[in-house]
Structures are given as C-alpha cells and as structure tokens.
Scaffold this motif. Sequence first.
Motif, PDB file in Angstrom:
ATOM      1  N   GLU A 208       0.965  -1.194   0.000  1.00 48.46           N
ATOM      2  CA  GLU A 208       0.070   0.110   0.049  1.00 48.46           C
ATOM      3  C   GLU A 208       0.874   1.250  -0.152  1.00 48.46           C
ATOM      4  OE1 GLU A 208      -4.131   0.570   2.021  1.00 48.46           O
ATOM      5  OE2 GLU A 208      -2.343   0.972   3.564  1.00 48.46           O
ATOM      6  N   ALA A 209       1.960   1.184   0.909  1.00 40.79           N
ATOM      7  CA  ALA A 209       2.891   2.398   0.909  1.00 40.79           C
ATOM      8  C   ALA A 209       3.581   2.679  -0.483  1.00 40.79           C
ATOM      9  CB  ALA A 209       3.688   2.250   2.007  1.00 40.79           C
ATOM     10  N   ALA A 210       3.872   1.647  -1.152  1.00 43.27           N
ATOM     11  CA  ALA A 210       4.756   1.846  -2.227  1.00 43.27           C
ATOM     12  C   ALA A 210       3.551   2.308  -3.372  1.00 43.27           C
ATOM     13  CB  ALA A 210       5.538   0.602  -2.836  1.00 43.27           C
ATOM     14  N   GLU A 211       2.300   1.647  -3.458  1.00 45.31           N
ATOM     15  CA  GLU A 211       1.527   2.106  -4.351  1.00 45.31           C
ATOM     16  C   GLU A 211       0.973   3.486  -4.130  1.00 45.31           C
ATOM     17  OE1 GLU A 211      -1.764  -0.139  -5.876  1.00 45.31           O
ATOM     18  OE2 GLU A 211      -0.633  -1.812  -5.575  1.00 45.31           O
ATOM     19  N   SER A 212       0.763   4.014  -2.852  1.00 44.17           N
ATOM     20  CA  SER A 212       0.463   5.340  -2.553  1.00 44.17           C
ATOM     21  C   SER A 212       1.513   6.138  -3.049  1.00 44.17           C
ATOM     22  CB  SER A 212       0.268   5.509  -1.131  1.00 44.17           C
ATOM     23  OG  SER A 212       1.356   5.495  -0.392  1.00 44.17           O
ATOM     24  N   LEU A 213       2.541   5.992  -3.401  1.00 42.65           N
ATOM     25  CA  LEU A 213       3.550   6.768  -3.902  1.00 42.65           C
ATOM     26  C   LEU A 213       3.678   6.778  -5.422  1.00 42.65           C
ATOM     27  CD1 LEU A 213       6.636   5.981  -1.551  1.00 42.65           C
ATOM     28  CD2 LEU A 213       5.616   8.059  -1.771  1.00 42.65           C
ATOM     29  N   GLY A 214       2.630   5.933  -6.165  1.00 38.17           N
ATOM     30  CA  GLY A 214       2.548   5.930  -7.555  1.00 38.17           C
ATOM     31  C   GLY A 214       3.413   4.880  -8.050  1.00 38.17           C
ATOM     32  N   ALA A 215       3.605   4.045  -7.406  1.00 36.27           N
ATOM     33  CA  ALA A 215       4.411   2.605  -7.914  1.00 36.27           C
ATOM     34  C   ALA A 215       3.220   1.706  -8.796  1.00 36.27           C
ATOM     35  CB  ALA A 215       5.154   1.668  -7.104  1.00 36.27           C
TER      36      ALA A 215
END
Lengths: 404, 307, 244
Positions: A208-215
């Motif tokens: 979730e953290a990585a995707e919330s940064l746009g990954a």
Amino acid sequence: MKKKSTLTPTPRPQLVQTHEPAWADALDRRDRAWALDLAARLLVLVGGISAILFIGAIFLFIMTEGLDFMWHRMELSSLLFGSRWEPTVDPPEYGALPLIMGTVWITAVAMIIGVPLAFAAAVYVGEFARGRQREWLKIGIEILAAIPSVVWGVIGLYVMAPLIKSTFGVQIGLNVLNAGIILGLMAAPIIATIAEDALKAVPEGYREAAESLGATRWQVIWKVVLPHARPGLSAAVLLGVGRAFGETIAVLMASGHRLMAPESVFDSAATLTATIAAELGEAAVGSDHYQVLFVLGLLLFLITFSVNLIADRIVRGRKAAPAPGAADQPSRRVLAGVLGILLGGAGVHRFILGDRFGGFLRLFLTINTFGAAAVIGLIEGILYLTKSDEAFVQTYQVNKKSWF
Amino acid sequence: MTTLDTNDPAADPEVQTSVFAASPNEHKAHTVQQVFKIGFLAVTLLLLIPAAAILGVLVFKGAPGLTWEFLTTKPTDNGAAGGISTALVGTVWMTGVALAFSLPLGVAAAIYLSEYARDNWLTRTINVAIVNLAGVPSIVHALFGIGAFVYFLEFGKSVLAAGCTLAVMTLPVVIVSTRESMQAVPQAFRDACWNMGATRWQTIWKVVLPNSGSGILTGLILVVCRAVGETAPIMFTGAVFFRQFYASGLFDKSMALSYHLFSVSMHVKDVPEHVPYTVALTLILVVLSMNAVAIYFRMKLRGKKKW
Amino acid sequence: MNLWYGDFQALFDVNLDIRAGLVTAMIGPSGCGKSTLLRSVNRINERLGYVRTTGTIKVYGEDIYAETSSAIQVRRNIGMVFQRPNPLPLSVRNNVLFGHRLHRTRSYNSAEEDEIVEQALRQVLLWDRVKDKLGTKATTLSLEEQQKLCIARLLPTKPQLLLMDEQCSALDPEATAAVEELIWELRGKYSILIVTHNMAQARRASDECVFMLMGKVVEHSATEKMFVSPEQRETSDYIEGRFG
Ligand SMILES: Nc1ncnc2c1ncn2[C@@H]1O[C@H](COP(=O)(O)OP(=O)(O)OP(=O)(O)O)[C@@H](O)[C@H]1O
Ligand SMILES: [Mg+2]
C-alpha cells in the motif's frame, strides 16, 4: 467522544487476572471425564512425539543396517571420492563419486529448469492473477504436483526420450537432460507453492505504501515484494533441491542409469537414490554391497535433513520479529548446527563455537569409539538448529554451555 | 464534488496544463508491467502445458486399453498380458494399512500440537521433525521399512510392512492438514465450551474435532494419493513383481499398481505398447479423482465458513 | 462525490473545498468516512477491487478521477501518510528516494540524490538524527522517526497536497508534539489535509476544520470558528463530547 489520542490517556480499570486455566476446577472432580481427559492427553502426546520417534528411528535403523561395514571395512574418503562404482565385480569397488556427480548434474539441470518456471508462476499467481483465473492456475499447479513419480518415469521413458533423441540428434534419450527436465517439472509446483507463501507473507502495508507513492504493481513487486521475500524464496529453492535430490523412481527410469559420472547433459547418469533402488533387490541381505547401500541411504538422509532444517529455519526465523538489541553477537547457530550434524564426530561445531577443548574431546572420543561418538555431534547439531537465534547465542556463545 | 482549489499558481508552473495526465515515464512503466505480466503468464502456462500434455498422451494412448475387463482380470505373462486386478487389490490393501496407522496417529499429533502444545522445545522439536519427515527421500523410507518392519519387527516382505512404511511417509501430510483445520476453529468456540465446565478433552471431542472434519478428510485423501502413487517405499517391503494371487492376509506379499507400472515399463519383455499407458492412466485417474474431491471440499468449505 | 465498498455506501454527496497552503483538519466519529475520503483523494482505494465511486474530486481545478487523469500522477502529486508509520523495508536513503526514482525523467548521479535526500530529511527535521545512518533499514528507526520519514519520502516528487490519516495515533505524546510541529513547519509550502480524533490537536494544528458524520460533511469552517461557535447542532454535540 472517543479518545484515541495518546495525549490524554484514560485510566483503564484493571481487571484482576487469574492465571488458573478454565479446566482447573475439573481437576478437583476426579471423575470419569477427568480420567478420560488424562488418557486422551497421554494418547495425543504419544501422537505428537511419534514424529520425533520416527525421525530418530529412521536414522537408527538405517545406520544399524550398515553399521558393521561402516566400522570395519569402510573408508569414508574412498566411498565419497572413489571414482568406480563396481559392486558386482571381484574385488568390488564402492566409489560413489559417479553417483554423487550424477545426482549433482541432474539436480542442477532440474533447478535451472524448475526454479525460473516456479518463480514466474508464483509471482503471476500470487501477485497478478485474480479471482477465477487464479483458482484455475492453482488447481493446475496442484495437478502437476499430484502426478505420481512413476508416471513421470513413464513419460521420461516413452515420451521425452524419443523427443530428445530427435530434437538434439543424440544417440540416447535417457540422460541427464531428460531426468533434469522431469525433475524440474516435479519440483516446480513445490517451489511455486512455497514461493507464493513467501510473497503472501510480505505485509500488505508495504504494498500500500509503495502504491500510494505512485508505483505500478510491477514496480511494487520488483522493488519491495521480491527483495523482502528473498529469504522465503531461497527456502523454496532449498526445499526444491531437497525434493529433486531425493526423487527416486522417476530418475531411475529417465536417467538411463549409467554408473559413470556424466560429462554432458546428453550422457546417461545414475543418482544415489536410483542406485539404491536399482541394486537393493540384487544385493544379498547383510552383504557389503547391501550395507553400503544403507550407508548411501544414511548420507542421503543426513543431507536432506540439513537442507530441510536450514530451509525451515529461514522461513521461521523471518516470522519471529527480531528483538532489537538482542543479538549483540552474530549467531553461529546454523553453521554450528549443520557442521555438528555432518562433521560432529570431529568436533568441528565446537571449534566453531570457540570451544577448542570440547572440540578435541569430541574428536578423541570419536576416534576411540570407532566413530560411535559422532552421534553426540549429530544430536548437538539438531539441538542447535531447533533453538532460536537469541537462545542459542545466550546458551552457547555467552554462557558457553559445553554439552548438548 | 470535492474541490481542492489552489490559489497559488506560482507553486507549480504546470498547473495550467494537466497535472494528472499520464507522463511518458509512466507509459513506459505500464508497458514494462504489461510485458512482465504477460511474460509470467506465459511461463506459468509453460509449466501447466506439460501437465495437460501428459494427461492428453495418457488418455490418447491408454484409454483404449482401459476396460472393465482389464481392471478385473488377473495379469499373465509376467504382467505383459491380462489385466491388473491383483495389482489393484494389492494397492487397496497397502493403502488401507497406511491409512489405518497414519490417520489415527496423525490426528492425535495434530490434536496435541493444536490443542495442548505450548511453545516450548518439545513443540519446536516436533515441528522440526514433521518438516524433516516430509522431506526424507522415499528411497530412504524404503530402507527404513526394510530395517524396521521387514526385519526388526519380523513382518517379512508383506502388505503390512509396505503399508507401515507408507504410513510413516504420509504421517506429516495428515498432521499438517489436520492441524491447519483445527487451528482455524475460532478460540471463542473453545472458550464457550470450557466456560461450561467441560474438560479439555470434551471440548476437543465436541467442538474441535467436528469442526475440523474437512481437514481430516483432506489429510485422508492426500494419504491415499501419496500411498497409491509411491513406488520406491513398497518395492522392497511388500510389493512383488508378478503374482497371480490376491494377498491372503496382512503378512502376505502382493502386487501393487505403482510397482506394476514400473516393472512393465522397465523390466518385462514383450509388453504391448499401450499397456504402460493404460496402467499409468489408471493410476493417475485414481490420484486425480481423489484430488478433485479434496479440492471440492476445500472450495465448499471456503464458501461456507463464516464464523 | 459518492463512494461504495461493495454494496455499502460510505460517502454521500461529499462536497468540500480545501484551500491551498493551509492545514485543514477532518474530525468526526469513528466510521464516518474520514479515512475513506482521504484515501480516495490519493486514489489508493482503487487497490481494493470492490470500491466504486461516482462524482468528481477536483484538485488544482482538475478532476483526479477524469479519464485523462492517471492514478499514478495523482499519487505522485498528492502524497499520503498512513496511520501506522509504514516505511518500506529498505534503507532510510532508499525510502526517501523511492518515489523520486519512480517518477524521475532523467538519471541522477549519486551526489544529486544525496542532495535530494538531505533536503527532504531537513524539511522534516530528521536530518541531524539520521544523517549517520542513512544506510540502515528504515524499519529499525523509532516510530516517530519512521513517521517523519514517511512524510519525507513524499517531498522529493514535489507534491502540493499532503494527506495524513491520524498520523500521530501510533506515536507517544512527545513524538506527537514533534510531528505536529513539523506539520506546522510544512504549512504554506504544502496544502495539508489531516484526519484526527484528537480535538485538541485539530484545534491547535489546523487553520480550517471539517466535521463529518455518517459519510456526509456537516460543517466546514475556520478552526477557531468551528470550536467557538459551531453552526450545526451535531458539531457542537460532538465537540463537547456528547457522542462519538
Ligand atoms: N475496505 C473496506 N471495505 C468495506 N468497508 C469499509 C472498508 N473500509 C472502511 N469501510 C467502511 O466504511 C465506513 C467508513 O470507514 P472509514 O475508515 O473511512 O472511517 P473513519 O472515519 O476513518 O473511522 P476511524 O475514525 O475509525 O478511522 C465504515 O463504516 C467502514 O466500516
Ligand atoms: Mg480512519
């Protein structure tokens, strides 16, 4: 107003906790139910311990069958490094190097084929596939895992062999390549399943953290999930190696079973397992030949045992969160444990732990008991590996416990 | 409509153009993702195609020979001709013996591990033993069976010895699948039972076991699959190459399906081409149908479980 | 906008205007949809396959749910901080650079990257504490440091809006104060939307305040005004602790 804040902590009423288990009062009523409970408890304990008993029994029985030969007539170096395996000529030669080489070659080919397939499948099934598609792929992998090894052998014998002959224009289709492909396909579902578990164990919060940064999903997998799952993935490979290494019937059927070290993937070869299966029926019970096959079995047992222990440790060691500051010393647990199992007779595991006296003592004992005291090292190795890292450092590296 | 309005255009010169439009960078990332996704799917299929191909070949070449007669007549000519009835019956015997030992023992072990065991050295050792027992090569199990059952316990080469060897080999399968389903029974169920004054065993008997039936059943099915398919552990402990009689009792030898398949493909001369395929097809149909049942139960359970 | 989780509607016709450069706090009882709203501004809710939204969310006057908007650019420009600090299991340095590396359009040499890391960490007042351990795993830092790092890793992509969901609830009082101070520090450079359960925090550390109830926005006004003279009954009831 709900108070979640830590700024204004609300005093909580302290419940008085009794540590008596719920069934404690039943103990006072020593009636039939109580007796039944006790009997059941003993019974299931026996069940629980049976796994340990069987592992111990396997080791013991295999060793005793080969003991006479091991003590009196065996030279470990000529068994391990002798390059001729000729048990039926006179005088017989028991050099297992060709078999070891065959095992290594075939296992290596199996892993080269199986690991990429398995990892790709694990990533696709675990991270990309959704819903129906995922279920179906998993069922497919299960079916692959369910095919019995003798059926794989038939495939190697009748389908793969002609295929390899015509594709590569070689004389013999039953060879390292054939057995390697078969074993790779057999090990792949196991590796894939364990690898998928390892991916699943990566906390959702990281994704979730990585995707919330746009990954993108792939970036998450590549940069976060795979690196974090690496120990689990290596455990998966190890277990796959253990599986490929221990497979018997399929390899016997597909490898051509030639008792010479292979020099290319198109050579026929024999493995340790297949040799035992092929020759045990012909060897007279109690003969040297018979006993040496049990010694090979013992070797197989010890190797797979270590491989499995290490893999299990890697998987489990991950789950127990590292207590910060606990491991001031690096733990030598795995190294000492494995060496204890394999070379415990020479006291190597004690040398590793900095206990030179203990090491020499064990070496001395082993020599004077014609090797029997090597069991001490074996047991110690197993004990080491069952401990947690912290407990190990505390017991053996800090307090320097000297026996077991 | 939610509006987050910025009155500060200087902060970002791009404000006028579309801030949220996909960038070329991103197109690339998406392409990479798509390439990997499709590539991995292709590789996954590459793994599954052999499975399908194997089934296809076996059906194509073996199905014509797979008749009722083939299943129910005795083999002749060292197995090159006739049917496979004695091998089938032998496999049933051995599998039955394996189940009779491994199921009770495995369920007991699972109960111990899930209901009684604390996290201490004994439990850890048991767990390590289970993992290792599952990883022991099948030929090593065969050696153990010879040493322990054939000679030490003096079962001789017999259905009993072969079944016991299979039982030891399949024990971890039962333990793991049963333990898993027991641990899935919510703690609240147990607490409710204890609070009524039940003993631990009554709790297990009334609450835990009934709720983990599916796990035990899955364990049973997996044992059958392994026991039916394994060759190495039985070939020296109780299975014979060729025999026209059914086993007369637990201490008698017998043919077995898997070993029969091994010998007709490797050792028997003048076997018609289709025979190994037909035997293999029989074997795999047994295994796959059992697996299908296990999968069915798992799916049904997943749909039902709503506690 | 409206939002459904499967069949369950979590947001009803939410209508909200957030002003740039200010700190806006969202308050409301548990389960009223604050997190849901915040997560939909980052479009992170889309990870869950069963979420459906209608309506629009406009940031900088542009609809982030429009056909032409990409979720990735939305996330790049609108950073999100979660309730539990969730640094990635990488080194401190790589955590800060994670977003930057995803979105950069040219390659950076390591000196330039160092520069970016230092700037970001300085902005969150963390530089002095971690400058000697940039290579250590971020998950070994204290919770406060982790949470600051989670803010720092948003900055290199130059977002304009930062979303923070109960960013202090996993922290102890001192760490909370430190993070609050940091938010005040960032005010002006970034628009900030925070969710909090702590009235005192909302009052101390925000310019504007939004009160939500049952998936709807009940009141939105300057913080001072909301706490001194709320317009709606529900708001005053909630603030005075009569429910929630
Ligand atoms: N992933 C989800 N799936 C289904 N329903 C959800 C999901 N997340 C939240 N909900 C529901 O949506 C509603 C709003 O939840 P949300 O988390 O936004 O509330 P909140 O205001 O942030 O509460 P809290 O103060 O406890 O954080 C709740 O009723 C919740 O049950
Ligand atoms: Mg929330």
